[in-house]
Design a protein around this motif. Structure first.
Motif, mmCIF file in Angstrom:
data_model
loop_
_atom_site.group_PDB
_atom_site.id
_atom_site.type_symbol
_atom_site.label_atom_id
_atom_site.label_comp_id
_atom_site.label_asym_id
_atom_site.label_seq_id
_atom_site.Cartn_x
_atom_site.Cartn_y
_atom_site.Cartn_z
ATOM 1 N N ALA A 343 -36.651 -3.757 -46.566
ATOM 2 C CA ALA A 343 -38.008 -3.818 -47.116
ATOM 3 C C ALA A 343 -38.443 -2.456 -47.653
ATOM 4 O O ALA A 343 -39.017 -2.359 -48.750
ATOM 5 C CB ALA A 343 -38.976 -4.300 -46.036
ATOM 6 N N LEU A 344 -38.165 -1.395 -46.907
ATOM 7 C CA LEU A 344 -38.562 -0.049 -47.337
ATOM 8 C C LEU A 344 -37.820 0.380 -48.594
ATOM 9 O O LEU A 344 -38.423 0.905 -49.541
ATOM 10 C CB LEU A 344 -38.300 0.946 -46.206
ATOM 11 C CG LEU A 344 -39.205 0.841 -44.974
ATOM 12 C CD1 LEU A 344 -38.718 1.786 -43.879
ATOM 13 C CD2 LEU A 344 -40.657 1.164 -45.343
ATOM 14 N N VAL A 345 -36.508 0.156 -48.610
ATOM 15 C CA VAL A 345 -35.705 0.573 -49.757
ATOM 16 C C VAL A 345 -36.064 -0.242 -50.993
ATOM 17 O O VAL A 345 -36.180 0.293 -52.097
ATOM 18 C CB VAL A 345 -34.201 0.446 -49.427
ATOM 19 C CG1 VAL A 345 -33.351 0.684 -50.675
ATOM 20 C CG2 VAL A 345 -33.818 1.439 -48.336
ATOM 21 N N ALA A 346 -36.253 -1.559 -50.827
ATOM 22 C CA ALA A 346 -36.609 -2.408 -51.967
ATOM 23 C C ALA A 346 -37.945 -1.978 -52.576
ATOM 24 O O ALA A 346 -38.091 -1.888 -53.799
ATOM 25 C CB ALA A 346 -36.670 -3.870 -51.534
ATOM 26 N N LEU A 347 -38.910 -1.698 -51.699
ATOM 27 C CA LEU A 347 -40.221 -1.259 -52.185
ATOM 28 C C LEU A 347 -40.103 0.083 -52.894
ATOM 29 O O LEU A 347 -40.632 0.266 -53.998
ATOM 30 C CB LEU A 347 -41.205 -1.150 -51.015
ATOM 31 C CG LEU A 347 -42.605 -0.621 -51.353
ATOM 32 C CD1 LEU A 347 -43.288 -1.536 -52.367
ATOM 33 C CD2 LEU A 347 -43.458 -0.504 -50.089
ATOM 34 N N GLY A 348 -39.397 1.030 -52.280
ATOM 35 C CA GLY A 348 -39.244 2.353 -52.884
ATOM 36 C C GLY A 348 -38.513 2.285 -54.211
ATOM 37 O O GLY A 348 -38.917 2.929 -55.201
ATOM 38 N N ALA A 349 -37.443 1.487 -54.269
ATOM 39 C CA ALA A 349 -36.680 1.374 -55.511
ATOM 40 C C ALA A 349 -37.520 0.714 -56.606
ATOM 41 O O ALA A 349 -37.431 1.091 -57.780
ATOM 42 C CB ALA A 349 -35.402 0.580 -55.270
ATOM 43 N N GLY A 350 -38.336 -0.280 -56.232
ATOM 44 C CA GLY A 350 -39.206 -0.923 -57.211
ATOM 45 C C GLY A 350 -40.234 0.036 -57.790
ATOM 46 O O GLY A 350 -40.476 0.046 -59.002
ATOM 47 N N LEU A 351 -40.807 0.863 -56.920
ATOM 48 C CA LEU A 351 -41.791 1.848 -57.389
ATOM 49 C C LEU A 351 -41.141 2.879 -58.307
ATOM 50 O O LEU A 351 -41.714 3.257 -59.342
ATOM 51 C CB LEU A 351 -42.436 2.547 -56.183
ATOM 52 C CG LEU A 351 -43.344 1.669 -55.313
ATOM 53 C CD1 LEU A 351 -43.759 2.422 -54.050
ATOM 54 C CD2 LEU A 351 -44.578 1.233 -56.097
ATOM 55 N N VAL A 352 -39.950 3.331 -57.935
ATOM 56 C CA VAL A 352 -39.230 4.296 -58.774
ATOM 57 C C VAL A 352 -38.868 3.670 -60.111
ATOM 58 O O VAL A 352 -38.981 4.303 -61.165
ATOM 59 C CB VAL A 352 -37.966 4.806 -58.037
ATOM 60 C CG1 VAL A 352 -37.061 5.595 -58.986
ATOM 61 C CG2 VAL A 352 -38.352 5.677 -56.856
ATOM 62 N N ALA A 353 -38.427 2.406 -60.092
ATOM 63 C CA ALA A 353 -38.057 1.722 -61.331
ATOM 64 C C ALA A 353 -39.265 1.576 -62.259
ATOM 65 O O ALA A 353 -39.142 1.731 -63.477
ATOM 66 C CB ALA A 353 -37.455 0.358 -61.015
#
Length: 386
Positions: A343-353
């Motif tokens: 959940a943390l990585v998916a959220l962080g990667a989405g924000l970066v994308a």
């Protein structure tokens, strides 16, 4: 020998039926069609992950205390109920209940089914064959995914999205039938007096075993990196025509199938720890090459080419270190940590994308996965029997 052959064969077909979901590629579209909102559809996917994480530890304790076969049957029945809910949902509320049920079913299977396989082999005095049998059993997931996606697309085009979901109930009913055919392996070791005492014992077991501690973290980091699967199609769509995305998915499942099927032989030759280390190293290098200068060939190597090999190596190392009486609970604790990191990585990667583009988001996921390499190296130099 008869029990091993029976359970391995049925577990393989159980995995095939469980993942033969014709709606796989179009589930978000179906949710959006029913709810009238892509935001609502995305929220349902998030709730499914969260509910699975919430049920992980209680279902692991249930498996250790009540048995593998009963837990497997319970998960299959709940999964049927979830799919009936999907097929008949008139709006958001019933879909919400259905995704929670699917999260529960997934949690019931997550620590339980690998423990069932290992206990079956342990009872027969053949735990060293786990990698070979687990590779065969898990390869059935990939066959199901590769076959279901194109069939589901054809059915959706010819009839409707709801028809695809309705037809997907049938394989889940078959899972219930298959689960009743499983034979319960013997329970090894006395149980703690209460569920809380059992959970506490499992936590102390992980904390007190340095190999298991690191392997639990490696497992969680690898699971968190699977969030790349949600973003990768965006990257591929910028390089290949839209119609080719299905072929890309099928190719990926085919590569994973080969890895699962070969994993027992590779681990037998190289050892589980070495296979995990070099599998992770290979995937990291392949993904950085694919992303650092995208070309039309990048989608071919993007993802996890060594996923099947690394997954079975990881499971082999974990099962060796798990205690007999807390095997499913320890597996569920590892899955819970993986879900939280996901959940943390998916959220962080989405924000970066959103801020810097899809390539930057995928690079973030790879950077997180790099943390697993020194841990895998330590396990390679310290784990017993490979």
């Amino acid at each position: 020998m008869l029990t091993i052959s029976r359970n391995v064969r049925l577990l393989g077909w159980f995995n095939f039926a469980g993942d033969f979901r014709l709606y796989g590629p179009i589930m978000v579209l179906y949710f959006a069609q029913v709810t009238g909102s892509y935001a609502a559809a995305a929220s349902l996917l998030a709730v499914k992950k969260l509910s699975s994480a919430a049920f992980e530890v209680p279902t692991g304790v249930l498996s250790d205390r009540l048995g593998r076969r009963g837990t497997m049957i319970a998960g299959a029945v709940v999964m049927v109920a979830a799919h009936v809910g999907y097929a008949g949902a008139p709006g958001y509320s019933l879909l919400l209940a259905a995704v929670v049920l699917e999260g529960l079913a997934t949690a019931l299977w997550s620590g339980n089914n690998e423990a069932l396989l290992y206990d079956t082999l342990l009872e027969a005095g053949r735990p060293d064959e786990f990698a070979r049998h687990s590779g065969r059993v898990n390869s059935m997931f990939q066959i199901a995914l590769a076959l279901a996606a194109p069939i589901g697309g054809v059915v959706a085009g010819a009839w409707s999205l709801r028809t695809v979901v309705v037809l997907s109930i049938l394989p889940q009913v078959l899972c219930v039938v298959i689960a009743f055919g499983i034979r319960e392996p013997l329970v090894h070791g006395p149980l703690e007096s209460t569920a809380l005492a059992h959970l506490g014992s499992a936590l102390r077991g992980i904390r007190g075993n340095p190999v298991l501690r690191r392997m639990t973290l490696v497992s969680a980091l690898r699971y968190s990196s699977e969030s790349a699967a949600q973003l990768s199609p965006v990257f591929v769509a910028g390089l290949w025509p839209l119609w080719a995305l299905g072929l890309w998915r099928t190719f990926g499942h085919g590569v994973s199938f080969a890895g699962f099927r070969l994993s027992g032989w590779v681990i037998g030759k190289a050892g589980a720890a070495r296979t995990l280390l070099f599998g992770e190293l290979f995937d990291n290098v392949a993904n950085f090459v694919a992303l650092i200068r995208p070309t039309v060939f990048s989608p071919v190597i993007l993802g996890s080419p060594a996923y099947g090999l690394s997954t079975i190596a990881q499971q082999t190392l974990l099962q060796r270190e798990f205690t007999d009486r807390e095997r499913a609970t320890m597996g569920s604790l590892a899955s819970l940590l993986g879900s939280l990191l996901y959940a943390l990585v998916a959220l962080g990667a989405g924000l970066v994308a959103d801020r810097w583009g899809i390539v930057a988001g995928l690079f973030l996921i790879q950077a997180v996965l790099l943390i697993a390499l020194p841990l895998a190296w330590w396990v390679h130099t310290h784990a017993r029997r490979g």
